[in-house]
Design a protein around this motif. Structure first.
Motif, PDB file in Angstrom:
ATOM      1  N   ALA A 248       1.148  -8.554  -1.434  1.00  0.00           N
ATOM      2  CA  ALA A 248       0.689  -9.284  -2.610  1.00  0.00           C
ATOM      3  C   ALA A 248      -0.795  -9.026  -2.811  1.00  0.00           C
ATOM      4  N   VAL A 249      -1.246  -9.174  -4.045  1.00  0.00           N
ATOM      5  CA  VAL A 249      -2.667  -9.050  -4.393  1.00  0.00           C
ATOM      6  C   VAL A 249      -3.081 -10.316  -5.122  1.00  0.00           C
ATOM      7  N   ILE A 250      -4.213 -10.878  -4.717  1.00  0.00           N
ATOM      8  CA  ILE A 250      -4.783 -12.025  -5.419  1.00  0.00           C
ATOM      9  C   ILE A 250      -6.118 -11.593  -6.004  1.00  0.00           C
ATOM     10  N   GLY A 251      -6.328 -11.908  -7.268  1.00  0.00           N
ATOM     11  CA  GLY A 251      -7.562 -11.485  -7.934  1.00  0.00           C
ATOM     12  C   GLY A 251      -7.944 -12.429  -9.050  1.00  0.00           C
ATOM     13  N   GLY A 252      -9.225 -12.422  -9.407  1.00  0.00           N
ATOM     14  CA  GLY A 252      -9.729 -13.324 -10.439  1.00  0.00           C
ATOM     15  C   GLY A 252     -10.546 -12.605 -11.482  1.00  0.00           C
ATOM     16  N   VAL A 260      -1.786 -14.165  -8.732  1.00  0.00           N
ATOM     17  CA  VAL A 260      -1.210 -13.517  -7.554  1.00  0.00           C
ATOM     18  C   VAL A 260      -0.080 -12.619  -8.035  1.00  0.00           C
ATOM     19  N   TRP A 261      -0.135 -11.352  -7.636  1.00  0.00           N
ATOM     20  CA  TRP A 261       0.920 -10.386  -7.949  1.00  0.00           C
ATOM     21  C   TRP A 261       1.647 -10.016  -6.663  1.00  0.00           C
ATOM     22  N   GLU A 262       2.926  -9.719  -6.772  1.00  0.00           N
ATOM     23  CA  GLU A 262       3.718  -9.264  -5.636  1.00  0.00           C
ATOM     24  C   GLU A 262       4.298  -7.893  -5.958  1.00  0.00           C
ATOM     25  N   LEU A 263       4.294  -6.999  -4.969  1.00  0.00           N
ATOM     26  CA  LEU A 263       4.805  -5.646  -5.176  1.00  0.00           C
ATOM     27  C   LEU A 263       6.321  -5.643  -5.040  1.00  0.00           C
ATOM     28  N   GLY A 264       7.007  -5.168  -6.082  1.00  0.00           N
ATOM     29  CA  GLY A 264       8.457  -5.132  -6.080  1.00  0.00           C
ATOM     30  C   GLY A 264       9.013  -3.874  -5.430  1.00  0.00           C
ATOM     31  N   ASP A 266      10.392  -1.361  -6.711  1.00  0.00           N
ATOM     32  CA  ASP A 266      10.104  -0.131  -7.449  1.00  0.00           C
ATOM     33  C   ASP A 266       8.606   0.140  -7.565  1.00  0.00           C
ATOM     34  N   ASP A 267       7.812  -0.474  -6.670  1.00  0.00           N
ATOM     35  CA  ASP A 267       6.346  -0.328  -6.680  1.00  0.00           C
ATOM     36  C   ASP A 267       5.726  -0.820  -7.982  1.00  0.00           C
ATOM     37  N   LYS A 268       6.370  -1.806  -8.605  1.00  0.00           N
ATOM     38  CA  LYS A 268       5.793  -2.444  -9.782  1.00  0.00           C
ATOM     39  C   LYS A 268       5.335  -3.851  -9.412  1.00  0.00           C
ATOM     40  N   TRP A 269       4.237  -4.270 -10.056  1.00  0.00           N
ATOM     41  CA  TRP A 269       3.646  -5.565  -9.744  1.00  0.00           C
ATOM     42  C   TRP A 269       4.212  -6.655 -10.654  1.00  0.00           C
ATOM     43  N   ASN A 270       4.504  -7.800 -10.048  1.00  0.00           N
ATOM     44  CA  ASN A 270       5.007  -8.952 -10.791  1.00  0.00           C
ATOM     45  C   ASN A 270       4.122 -10.164 -10.519  1.00  0.00           C
TER      46      ASN A 270
END
Length: 357
Positions: A248-252, A260-264, A266-270
């Protein structure tokens, strides 16, 4: 009754104690101390936040999440020319690396017992490599170094080291396990702050300069890959964190929007989460930093300032909650100076760390 309990049964009882209670129990008598040393925690307690001042060496502040208290620990055995890289969370250890132009030297320290040890020298002498950690099991971990500057040949110039090597705590030595593209070696050496995340057979590092990007090493294929960070060119801060075995990536953003995004698969971010707006506006901008562990994330700036936690609810496995905690501005009634810090997470474990010493 307690004196007559077999050691294995007493160790089982101790396995349900939180770290601070186990430490108190171990000073009761020699029998309890020996049982505590052989105890492995079976109840998942929340991780402790560790704050290491970046300008003042040999100090360590830890936050007990159970009692919501701060404690000051001394790290007198840690050499001054070192800086913290990460933790080996389940072993209760902080991983340090040497600074300066000499070949890097990695070392580990248990902040609660003060035990300190240098790891063996690398196979390839190098400076400032990226460092990553994978915990294989409670008694074993692997540490990886990638890239870095190699020593100059006589009369020549130093160059980037396009190799990856691994330390196995079981064998207690380093092994070169593969090569890497030179451009990856350059970016890992210059732009990586060293926090790593291991997910689904891939060890990831993030670059520290916008636009943020992520480089990963696939253990099964020995191949490298690169991922873009969502909104990587517009984020004010960004950090990788592990979450339920996934990356996961957290950013502001500059307007106080923290996502917060999570890598799926298929290497796509959700997008999976947003920080409450009232907290986000207080934490974006300036020197905001973020660190994560399975089960918890912390956004912080300096030791005495408010921090924001995002943590799994202990009573609901799939529910996470945001809340703030006070920074550490005094200990035992004594007011402390404010420090810029490096934040880390670990699970204090008085038994697992013994595999390193």
């Amino acid at each position: 009754m307690w004196n007559n309990l077999p050691s294995d049964l007493l160790s089982n009882v101790f396995s349900y104690l939180p770290p601070h209670s186990l430490a108190r129990a171990m000073v009761t008598c020699r029998h309890w101390h020996d049982c505590g040393r052989s105890t492995t925690s079976r109840h998942q307690h929340p991780p402790w936040f560790v704050a290491l001042p970046t300008r003042t060496r040999n100090l360590c502040f830890v936050h007990n999440p159970i009692e919501s208290t701060w404690h000051l620990l001394g790290l007198k055995h840690v050499p001054s020319l070192t800086r913290p890289v990460s933790t080996i969370p389940g072993h209760g250890l902080i991983l340090f690396k040497s600074t300066g132009s000499v070949p890097v030297q990695l070392s580990v320290c248990d902040p609660f017992t003060g035990r300190f040890r240098h790891l063996p020298q690398l196979q390839k002498p190098r400076t400032n490599p990226a460092v990553g950690v994978i915990e294989v099991c409670p008694s074993r971990c692997k540490i990886y170094v990638a890239g870095g500057m190699s020593e100059a040949e006589s009369g020549g110039a130093a160059s980037y080291e396009p190799t990856l090597e691994m330390f196995d705590s079981r064998s207690d030595n380093w092994t070169i396990i593969g090569s890497m593209p030179v451009e990856f070696a350059v970016r890992l050496t210059v732009w990586t702050p060293n926090e790593s995340v291991y997910s689904r057979g891939v060890l990831y590092w993030m670059t520290s300069a916008r636009a943020y990007s992520i480089m990963g090493f696939d253990m099964s294929s020995n191949k490298w890959k690169e991922l873009n960070v969502p909104m990587g060119d517009t984020l004010e801060f960004a950090a990788m964190v592990p979450r339920d075995g996934k990356l996961a990536v957290i950013g502001g953003t500059h307007d106080g929007n923290v996502l917060v995004w999570e890598l799926g698969e298929d290497d796509k971010w959700n997008v999976i989460e947003r920080m409450p707006a009232e907290l986000g506006k207080r934490f974006v901008g300036g020197s905001t930093k973020c660190v994560g562990i399975e089960g918890g994330v912390c956004l912080y700036k300096e030791i005495a300032k408010e921090m924001v936690m995002w943590r799994r609810d202990g009573n609901h496995k799939n529910k996470w909650e945001w809340y703030s905690i006070e920074g550490c501005n005094q200990i035992s009634g004594k007011r402390l100076e404010n420090y810029p810090i490096k934040g880390l997470f670990l699970h204090p474990n008085l038994a697992c760390s013994s595999s390193f010493f």
